[in-house]
Write a protein that holds these residues in place. Structure first.
Motif, PDB file in Angstrom:
ATOM      1  N   ALA A 159      47.150  47.067  43.956  1.00  0.00           N
ATOM      2  CA  ALA A 159      46.762  45.871  42.613  1.00  0.00           C
ATOM      3  C   ALA A 159      46.666  44.774  43.102  1.00  0.00           C
ATOM      4  O   ALA A 159      47.828  44.075  43.509  1.00  0.00           O
ATOM      5  N   VAL A 160      45.710  43.797  43.112  1.00  0.00           N
ATOM      6  CA  VAL A 160      45.529  42.517  43.746  1.00  0.00           C
ATOM      7  C   VAL A 160      44.737  41.742  42.890  1.00  0.00           C
ATOM      8  O   VAL A 160      44.497  42.019  41.757  1.00  0.00           O
ATOM      9  N   LEU A 161      45.025  40.351  43.363  1.00  0.00           N
ATOM     10  CA  LEU A 161      44.038  39.358  42.815  1.00  0.00           C
ATOM     11  C   LEU A 161      43.053  38.783  43.630  1.00  0.00           C
ATOM     12  O   LEU A 161      43.256  38.548  44.938  1.00  0.00           O
ATOM     13  N   VAL A 162      41.865  39.009  43.092  1.00  0.00           N
ATOM     14  CA  VAL A 162      40.719  38.617  43.815  1.00  0.00           C
ATOM     15  C   VAL A 162      40.051  37.497  43.738  1.00  0.00           C
ATOM     16  O   VAL A 162      39.976  36.966  42.697  1.00  0.00           O
ATOM     17  N   VAL A 163      40.257  36.655  44.964  1.00  0.00           N
ATOM     18  CA  VAL A 163      39.548  35.284  44.716  1.00  0.00           C
ATOM     19  C   VAL A 163      38.312  35.085  45.735  1.00  0.00           C
ATOM     20  O   VAL A 163      38.143  36.199  46.665  1.00  0.00           O
ATOM     21  N   HIS A 164      37.811  33.779  45.545  1.00  0.00           N
ATOM     22  CA  HIS A 164      36.606  33.606  46.390  1.00  0.00           C
ATOM     23  C   HIS A 164      37.304  32.337  47.129  1.00  0.00           C
ATOM     24  O   HIS A 164      38.252  31.880  46.543  1.00  0.00           O
ATOM     25  N   VAL A 165      36.669  31.929  48.107  1.00  0.00           N
ATOM     26  CA  VAL A 165      36.850  30.796  49.010  1.00  0.00           C
ATOM     27  C   VAL A 165      37.018  29.601  48.257  1.00  0.00           C
ATOM     28  O   VAL A 165      38.056  28.735  48.270  1.00  0.00           O
ATOM     29  N   ARG A 171      51.226  38.395  48.952  1.00  0.00           N
ATOM     30  CA  ARG A 171      51.145  39.823  48.842  1.00  0.00           C
ATOM     31  C   ARG A 171      50.164  40.435  48.241  1.00  0.00           C
ATOM     32  O   ARG A 171      49.903  41.461  48.441  1.00  0.00           O
ATOM     33  N   ARG A 172      49.700  39.742  47.132  1.00  0.00           N
ATOM     34  CA  ARG A 172      48.839  40.483  46.104  1.00  0.00           C
ATOM     35  C   ARG A 172      47.477  39.923  46.498  1.00  0.00           C
ATOM     36  O   ARG A 172      46.328  40.307  45.862  1.00  0.00           O
ATOM     37  N   LEU A 173      47.178  38.813  47.153  1.00  0.00           N
ATOM     38  CA  LEU A 173      45.832  38.147  47.000  1.00  0.00           C
ATOM     39  C   LEU A 173      44.882  38.862  48.127  1.00  0.00           C
ATOM     40  O   LEU A 173      45.136  39.687  49.025  1.00  0.00           O
ATOM     41  N   ALA A 174      43.477  39.040  47.745  1.00  0.00           N
ATOM     42  CA  ALA A 174      42.581  39.528  48.314  1.00  0.00           C
ATOM     43  C   ALA A 174      41.389  38.578  48.288  1.00  0.00           C
ATOM     44  O   ALA A 174      40.960  37.973  47.225  1.00  0.00           O
ATOM     45  N   LEU A 175      40.694  38.250  49.270  1.00  0.00           N
ATOM     46  CA  LEU A 175      39.605  37.268  49.502  1.00  0.00           C
ATOM     47  C   LEU A 175      38.137  38.055  49.458  1.00  0.00           C
ATOM     48  O   LEU A 175      38.080  38.855  50.514  1.00  0.00           O
ATOM     49  N   GLU A 176      37.307  37.550  48.623  1.00  0.00           N
ATOM     50  CA  GLU A 176      35.875  38.336  48.666  1.00  0.00           C
ATOM     51  C   GLU A 176      34.854  37.285  49.123  1.00  0.00           C
ATOM     52  O   GLU A 176      34.797  35.965  48.904  1.00  0.00           O
ATOM     53  N   VAL A 213      34.751  34.907  55.828  1.00  0.00           N
ATOM     54  CA  VAL A 213      35.893  35.643  55.123  1.00  0.00           C
ATOM     55  C   VAL A 213      36.917  36.052  56.087  1.00  0.00           C
ATOM     56  O   VAL A 213      38.001  36.337  56.277  1.00  0.00           O
ATOM     57  N   LEU A 214      36.005  36.951  57.100  1.00  0.00           N
ATOM     58  CA  LEU A 214      36.514  37.614  58.562  1.00  0.00           C
ATOM     59  C   LEU A 214      37.230  36.619  59.338  1.00  0.00           C
ATOM     60  O   LEU A 214      38.256  36.556  59.651  1.00  0.00           O
ATOM     61  N   ARG A 262      43.652  40.129  52.826  1.00  0.00           N
ATOM     62  CA  ARG A 262      42.880  41.305  52.468  1.00  0.00           C
ATOM     63  C   ARG A 262      41.562  40.935  52.068  1.00  0.00           C
ATOM     64  O   ARG A 262      41.537  39.783  51.450  1.00  0.00           O
ATOM     65  N   LEU A 263      40.612  41.607  52.573  1.00  0.00           N
ATOM     66  CA  LEU A 263      39.070  41.161  52.007  1.00  0.00           C
ATOM     67  C   LEU A 263      38.512  42.036  51.139  1.00  0.00           C
ATOM     68  O   LEU A 263      38.806  43.504  51.408  1.00  0.00           O
ATOM     69  N   ILE A 264      37.582  41.730  50.279  1.00  0.00           N
ATOM     70  CA  ILE A 264      36.755  42.570  49.427  1.00  0.00           C
ATOM     71  C   ILE A 264      35.398  42.412  49.846  1.00  0.00           C
ATOM     72  O   ILE A 264      34.758  41.298  50.090  1.00  0.00           O
ATOM     73  N   PHE A 265      34.725  43.391  50.417  1.00  0.00           N
ATOM     74  CA  PHE A 265      33.425  43.599  50.499  1.00  0.00           C
ATOM     75  C   PHE A 265      32.512  43.718  49.454  1.00  0.00           C
ATOM     76  O   PHE A 265      32.597  44.267  48.546  1.00  0.00           O
ATOM     77  N   ASP A 266      31.798  42.619  49.168  1.00  0.00           N
ATOM     78  CA  ASP A 266      30.576  42.808  47.799  1.00  0.00           C
ATOM     79  C   ASP A 266      29.248  42.897  48.332  1.00  0.00           C
ATOM     80  O   ASP A 266      28.729  42.100  49.176  1.00  0.00           O
TER      81      ASP A 266
END
Length: 344
Positions: free
Chosen positions: A140-146, A173-178, A189-190, A199-203
């Motif tokens: 369960a994550v929080l997805v954000v952009h740069v 602990r919860r953050l994910a970057l898209e 983002v890499l 953590r990263l989200i691939f769009d």
């Protein structure tokens, strides 16, 4: 041991039942509350189970005004709702519904304005607190952009890295970057992941819109999935671009009167539904990789309800990865007709 089927999810608004609300949207004068939003969320869970959808993005406005700087009367809302959050979280776990937040575009961690960064961190901390009080797992994550470029992309990227170290532990602990479609690519983002471990989200659509480094898709997906802990299933975002001709009303420069003009599609725009052939192509490129898929189509849950029979019809191999079977085809088609062919 055989892996669990991959999940399909959708964000926030339920179109298959417009009576369902995603959050308490009343104005502050009416004393809106997180507890009211959680009542709505409980009803949405029942809808998800009815249609066998096990992934959902909650509204970022679930706790109304909880971090509004000028409304301290709402600031204790999340902690005051601890028991209610624990109850709804237990229901989500029992129903095997994967949940997440995608905070609004006003959450900017790389802004040169420290006040905006502080407010953004406050918002993220509030949402992380909700996920923790719901006792949800690390999926369960929080997805954000740069964020913004601010005339210097390298400096903007570095500010995000610098801000990471200042984030409260629950947020990290919860953050994910898209990756996004206009400013920060998968390569960007890499790079940030290399210095932070986020953590990263691939769009998928964003990858096609912004890939100046000409990265290979399969290799990029593998690298971004590898940013997740080995015991946590990653997720990706998928949408198809809008292709239809649009008609807009504009004021004529010659006459000063309004006129209707035809406008070509913008490829960053999301289509109402998911093109099953594009989706199949992507899933076959990613053969052997495990990830859940958040569909960001404008028709929300209806896009899932349409895609499932499409996959069974056109790509049974991909359908099988989501646990779909030929025996379900007729039921899916009846479900689709009942929700998509009703009078507008």
């Amino acid at each position: 041991m055989k892996s669990k089927p991959l999940k399909l999810g959708f964000p926030v608004k339920v179109l298959g039942n417009p009576a369902l609300k995603s959050n308490d949207a009343r104005r502050w004068q009416s004393d809106p509350h997180l507890r009211v939003s959680l009542g709505y969320l409980d009803e949405i869970f029942d809808y998800l189970v009815k249609h066998d959808i096990r992934m959902y993005r909650m509204s970022s406005d679930l706790a109304p005004y909880a971090t509004h700087p000028d409304m301290p009367q709402f600031h204790a809302m999340v902690s005051d709702s601890a028991a209610d959050l624990a109850a709804i979280g237990k229901k989500a776990r029992e129903l095997d519904i994967r949940l997440s937040f995608h905070p609004s575009q006003f959450i900017v961690l790389n802004s040169p304005d420290p006040n905006l960064v502080r407010k953004s961190i406050w918002d993220l901390a509030s949402q992380a607190e909700m996920l923790d009080l719901m006792e949800l797992g690390p999926e369960a994550v929080l997805v954000v952009h740069v964020g913004g470029v601010y005339d210097d992309k390298d400096a903007a990227r570095q500010r995000w890295i610098d801000t990471w170290a200042t984030l409260p532990e629950p947020v990290r602990r919860r953050l994910a970057l898209e990756n996004d479609d206009l400013r920060f690519s998968c390569a960007d983002v890499l790079h940030i992941h290399e210095y932070t471990g986020v953590r990263l989200i691939f769009d998928h659509q964003h990858f096609w819109c912004l890939n100046p480094e000409n990265l290979d898709m399969r290799d990029t997906v593998e690298k971004m999935l590898a940013s997740w802990p080995s015991h946590v299933r990653a997720k990706v975002h998928f949408s198809s671009p809008r292709t239809e001709l649009r008609q807009l009303t504009r004021k004529s420069r010659k006459t000063g009167k309004n006129e209707i003009v035809n406008v070509a599609p913008v490829w960053t725009g999301h289509a109402d539904f998911v093109n099953p052939f594009e989706f199949t192509t992507f899933m076959r490129i990613a053969e052997g990789l495990e990830f859940d898929v958040m569909l960001e189509a404008k028709s929300k849950d209806l896009a899932i309800i349409r895609l499932r029979p499409d996959l069974l019809r056109y790509a049974p191999d991909v359908a099988a990865r989501f646990g779909l079977t030929a025996a379900q085809q007729q039921a899916f088609e009846v479900e689709e007709a009942s929700l998509l062919e009703q009078p507008a």
